[in-house]
Design a protein around this motif. Structure first.
Motif, PDB file in Angstrom:
ATOM      1  N   MET A  39       0.829  -1.100  -0.032  1.00 45.34           N
ATOM      2  CA  MET A  39      -0.146   0.178  -0.001  1.00 45.34           C
ATOM      3  C   MET A  39       0.861   1.107   0.259  1.00 45.34           C
ATOM      4  N   ASP A  40       0.681   2.227  -0.907  1.00 46.10           N
ATOM      5  CA  ASP A  40       1.276   3.131  -0.970  1.00 46.10           C
ATOM      6  C   ASP A  40       0.791   4.709  -0.283  1.00 46.10           C
ATOM      7  N   SER A  41       0.901   5.820  -0.383  1.00 47.86           N
ATOM      8  CA  SER A  41       0.264   6.790   0.056  1.00 47.86           C
ATOM      9  C   SER A  41      -1.105   7.239  -0.287  1.00 47.86           C
ATOM     10  N   SER A  42      -1.511   6.620  -1.548  1.00 46.84           N
ATOM     11  CA  SER A  42      -2.703   6.615  -2.010  1.00 46.84           C
ATOM     12  C   SER A  42      -3.947   5.877  -1.050  1.00 46.84           C
ATOM     13  N   GLY A  43      -3.148   4.849  -0.536  1.00 52.69           N
ATOM     14  CA  GLY A  43      -4.040   3.915   0.282  1.00 52.69           C
ATOM     15  C   GLY A  43      -4.282   4.872   1.728  1.00 52.69           C
ATOM     16  N   ILE A  44      -3.162   5.490   2.317  1.00 51.77           N
ATOM     17  CA  ILE A  44      -3.345   5.959   3.518  1.00 51.77           C
ATOM     18  C   ILE A  44      -4.106   7.231   3.308  1.00 51.77           C
ATOM     19  N   ASN A  45      -4.251   8.024   2.185  1.00 52.26           N
ATOM     20  CA  ASN A  45      -5.291   9.110   1.931  1.00 52.26           C
ATOM     21  C   ASN A  45      -6.719   8.335   1.875  1.00 52.26           C
ATOM     22  N   VAL A  46      -6.841   7.299   1.287  1.00 52.66           N
ATOM     23  CA  VAL A  46      -8.392   6.591   1.295  1.00 52.66           C
ATOM     24  C   VAL A  46      -8.664   6.180   2.760  1.00 52.66           C
ATOM     25  N   LEU A  47      -7.846   5.882   3.730  1.00 53.18           N
ATOM     26  CA  LEU A  47      -8.140   5.370   4.905  1.00 53.18           C
ATOM     27  C   LEU A  47      -8.506   6.582   5.729  1.00 53.18           C
ATOM     28  N   ILE A  48      -7.676   7.704   5.575  1.00 54.16           N
ATOM     29  CA  ILE A  48      -7.910   8.999   6.111  1.00 54.16           C
ATOM     30  C   ILE A  48      -9.415   9.236   5.889  1.00 54.16           C
ATOM     31  N   THR A  49      -9.779   9.327   4.451  1.00 56.13           N
ATOM     32  CA  THR A  49     -11.220  10.023   4.157  1.00 56.13           C
ATOM     33  C   THR A  49     -11.971   9.002   4.559  1.00 56.13           C
ATOM     34  N   ALA A  50     -11.795   7.420   4.388  1.00 55.44           N
ATOM     35  CA  ALA A  50     -13.007   6.628   4.986  1.00 55.44           C
ATOM     36  C   ALA A  50     -13.260   6.927   6.447  1.00 55.44           C
ATOM     37  N   HIS A  51     -12.336   6.921   7.137  1.00 57.63           N
ATOM     38  CA  HIS A  51     -12.282   7.316   8.551  1.00 57.63           C
ATOM     39  C   HIS A  51     -13.222   8.537   8.907  1.00 57.63           C
ATOM     40  N   THR A  75       2.576  -7.075   8.017  1.00 58.98           N
ATOM     41  CA  THR A  75       3.642  -6.252   8.803  1.00 58.98           C
ATOM     42  C   THR A  75       4.157  -5.133   8.269  1.00 58.98           C
ATOM     43  N   ALA A  76       4.343  -5.248   6.751  1.00 55.35           N
ATOM     44  CA  ALA A  76       5.003  -4.097   6.023  1.00 55.35           C
ATOM     45  C   ALA A  76       3.959  -3.024   5.911  1.00 55.35           C
ATOM     46  N   VAL A  77       2.676  -3.251   5.801  1.00 56.36           N
ATOM     47  CA  VAL A  77       1.599  -2.369   5.701  1.00 56.36           C
ATOM     48  C   VAL A  77       1.390  -1.695   7.053  1.00 56.36           C
ATOM     49  N   LEU A  78       1.429  -2.525   8.097  1.00 61.16           N
ATOM     50  CA  LEU A  78       1.016  -1.934   9.339  1.00 61.16           C
ATOM     51  C   LEU A  78       2.421  -0.936   9.785  1.00 61.16           C
ATOM     52  N   ARG A  79       3.572  -1.433   9.237  1.00 60.84           N
ATOM     53  CA  ARG A  79       4.439  -0.190   9.663  1.00 60.84           C
ATOM     54  C   ARG A  79       4.351   0.786   9.104  1.00 60.84           C
ATOM     55  N   THR A  80       4.002   1.052   7.729  1.00 55.46           N
ATOM     56  CA  THR A  80       3.576   2.370   7.255  1.00 55.46           C
ATOM     57  C   THR A  80       2.694   2.941   7.967  1.00 55.46           C
ATOM     58  N   LEU A  81       1.269   2.468   8.353  1.00 58.09           N
ATOM     59  CA  LEU A  81       0.244   2.906   8.695  1.00 58.09           C
ATOM     60  C   LEU A  81       0.702   3.460  10.142  1.00 58.09           C
ATOM     61  N   GLU A  82       1.709   2.805  11.293  1.00 55.12           N
ATOM     62  CA  GLU A  82       2.114   3.443  12.375  1.00 55.12           C
ATOM     63  C   GLU A  82       3.260   4.627  11.940  1.00 55.12           C
ATOM     64  N   ILE A  83       4.125   4.361  10.874  1.00 51.51           N
ATOM     65  CA  ILE A  83       4.813   5.736  10.725  1.00 51.51           C
ATOM     66  C   ILE A  83       4.114   7.028  10.395  1.00 51.51           C
ATOM     67  N   VAL A  84       2.935   6.763   9.557  1.00 51.60           N
ATOM     68  CA  VAL A  84       2.263   8.075   9.390  1.00 51.60           C
ATOM     69  C   VAL A  84       1.321   8.437  10.417  1.00 51.60           C
ATOM     70  N   GLY A  85       1.133   7.632  11.640  1.00 53.69           N
ATOM     71  CA  GLY A  85       0.054   7.926  12.813  1.00 53.69           C
ATOM     72  C   GLY A  85      -1.288   7.333  12.380  1.00 53.69           C
ATOM     73  N   LEU A  86      -1.360   6.638  11.486  1.00 50.94           N
ATOM     74  CA  LEU A  86      -2.891   6.105  11.255  1.00 50.94           C
ATOM     75  C   LEU A  86      -3.388   5.283  12.235  1.00 50.94           C
ATOM     76  N   THR A  87      -2.587   4.467  12.797  1.00 52.46           N
ATOM     77  CA  THR A  87      -3.220   3.611  13.942  1.00 52.46           C
ATOM     78  C   THR A  87      -3.765   4.418  14.991  1.00 52.46           C
ATOM     79  N   GLU A  88      -3.354   5.672  15.244  1.00 51.23           N
ATOM     80  CA  GLU A  88      -3.963   6.409  16.109  1.00 51.23           C
ATOM     81  C   GLU A  88      -5.511   6.671  15.836  1.00 51.23           C
ATOM     82  N   LEU A  89      -5.941   6.678  14.670  1.00 49.71           N
ATOM     83  CA  LEU A  89      -7.139   7.061  14.333  1.00 49.71           C
ATOM     84  C   LEU A  89      -7.957   5.702  13.935  1.00 49.71           C
ATOM     85  N   VAL A  90      -7.164   4.761  13.181  1.00 50.38           N
ATOM     86  CA  VAL A  90      -8.121   3.616  12.641  1.00 50.38           C
ATOM     87  C   VAL A  90      -7.484   2.389  13.451  1.00 50.38           C
ATOM     88  N   ALA A  91      -8.215   1.869  14.290  1.00 44.27           N
ATOM     89  CA  ALA A  91      -7.873   0.737  15.054  1.00 44.27           C
ATOM     90  C   ALA A  91      -7.454  -0.606  14.168  1.00 44.27           C
TER      91      ALA A  91
END
Length: 123
Positions: free
Chosen positions: A68-80, A96-112
């Motif tokens: 998942m690249d940054s496009s996916g991050i944007n989708v998850l923020i919009t969906a949240h 793990t690889a996708v989770l690490r990306t989510l953690e780096i950008v702080g998305l796991t604080e918004l989306v459990a």
């Protein structure tokens, strides 16, 4: 090419496959493949809650998502944000690889994130 999410956008085989089911009044969106610029529109539509469902509760099963690249991050923020204050979006089975990306950008604080769909539905 299949339109598995009811979005009228064809998906390329081996790129992204999305299906929907309902478990205990929770929409479960199962995603398999790669989430990038070319496939993010399909994911965005699949994760956007239907207006008739209040509160909107969605679990995105990412067990089959290898990239998942940054496009996916944007989708998850919009969906949240689209789920509003009374609803929620949760992720299940994030690799793990996708989770690490989510953690780096702080998305796991918004989306459990949960290990399984059942755990995410139960909350």
């Amino acid at each position: 090419m299949a339109d598995t999410a009811g979005t009228n956008e064809p998906t390329a085989p081996d790129r992204l496959v999305i299906s929907r089911t309902t478990v205990d009044d929770v929409t479960v969106v199962t995603v398999s493949g790669e989430i990038d610029y070319h496939t993010s529109g399909l994911l965005r539509q699949a994760l956007t809650p239907e207006e008739s469902v209040t509160p909107a509760r969605t679990v995105a099963d990412f067990t089959g998502v290898a990239f998942m690249d940054s496009s996916g991050i944007n989708v998850l923020i919009t969906a949240h944000q689209a789920h509003g204050p009374a609803g929620w979006l949760r992720l299940a089975g994030v690799r793990t690889a996708v989770l690490r990306t989510l953690e780096i950008v702080g998305l796991t604080e918004l989306v459990a994130c949960y290990p399984t769909v059942n755990a995410a539905v139960a909350g």
